[in-house]
Motif scaffolding. Sequence first.
Motif, PDB file in Angstrom:
ATOM      1  N   THR A  12      -7.266  -3.822   5.053  1.00  0.00           N
ATOM      2  CA  THR A  12      -8.231  -2.831   4.578  1.00  0.00           C
ATOM      3  C   THR A  12      -9.635  -3.079   5.108  1.00  0.00           C
ATOM      4  N   ARG A  25      -8.209   3.112   2.872  1.00  0.00           N
ATOM      5  CA  ARG A  25      -7.780   1.718   3.007  1.00  0.00           C
ATOM      6  C   ARG A  25      -7.305   1.374   4.405  1.00  0.00           C
ATOM      7  N   THR A  26      -7.210   2.380   5.238  1.00  0.00           N
ATOM      8  CA  THR A  26      -6.831   2.159   6.636  1.00  0.00           C
ATOM      9  C   THR A  26      -7.730   3.026   7.515  1.00  0.00           C
ATOM     10  N   GLY A  35     -11.491   3.123  -3.660  1.00  0.00           N
ATOM     11  CA  GLY A  35     -10.150   2.676  -3.289  1.00  0.00           C
ATOM     12  C   GLY A  35      -9.559   3.471  -2.135  1.00  0.00           C
ATOM     13  N   ARG A  79      -2.419  -8.060  -3.091  1.00  0.00           N
ATOM     14  CA  ARG A  79      -3.450  -7.032  -2.946  1.00  0.00           C
ATOM     15  C   ARG A  79      -4.688  -7.607  -2.269  1.00  0.00           C
ATOM     16  N   TYR A 134      -6.094  -6.598   1.405  1.00  0.00           N
ATOM     17  CA  TYR A 134      -7.474  -6.174   1.634  1.00  0.00           C
ATOM     18  C   TYR A 134      -8.076  -6.944   2.805  1.00  0.00           C
ATOM     19  N   LEU A 138       0.844  -1.183   0.000  1.00  0.00           N
ATOM     20  CA  LEU A 138       0.000   0.000   0.000  1.00  0.00           C
ATOM     21  C   LEU A 138       0.885   1.240   0.000  1.00  0.00           C
TER      22      LEU A 138
END
Length: 189
Positions: A153, A89-90, A86, A145, A149, A59
């Motif tokens: 994520t 993500r955190t 997108g 990825r 996730y 990331l």
Amino acid sequence: MLNFVLFGPPGAGKGTQSEKLIARYQLNHISTGDIFRAHISNQTPLGQQVSALIADGQLVPDAITIAMLEEEVEKNPGAKGFIFDGFPRTVAQAAALDEFLESKGSSIAAVIALDVDQEELTKRIAERQKLTNRVDDQADKLQKRIEEYFSKTIHVLPYYEAQNKLSKVNGIGKIDDIFAELCEVVDKY
């Protein structure tokens, strides 16, 4: 301003559904992936840094991502609202987004999570790779990825659930059926 986060793993259909939502609701689309790809294709210093991270399946650090996202919002002062694709993500990114939007007198109306299982994701991205040859869709990078996730994520969802902003939509099925479910959520706002 009406702002939504379209959430889901790589290959969930965020890009496809975002296009349809933009057309229907006249919202601006901000995809961190698109922003990163633009910087990479223009070979900006930031693009070179982002390219190395993405190529390794990592990331991009929050500070870089947040700065780029804020820049994109600032470019559209007359927007009716945004679809964030997108991002975040955190949890740190989610909190930073809330703080930034609050400084603009706005907020996230809802987070819509597209639920898609890993088997379906793998099939979709393999097909997308054939069509687009995106470097981040290569098998080894894709697995990183997807793991990223589901290990990191996805923990953003409880952050928004605690704010009563989370809606889940089944991301498997016909594109138009999924879109209809998304519209039911958006129409509430």
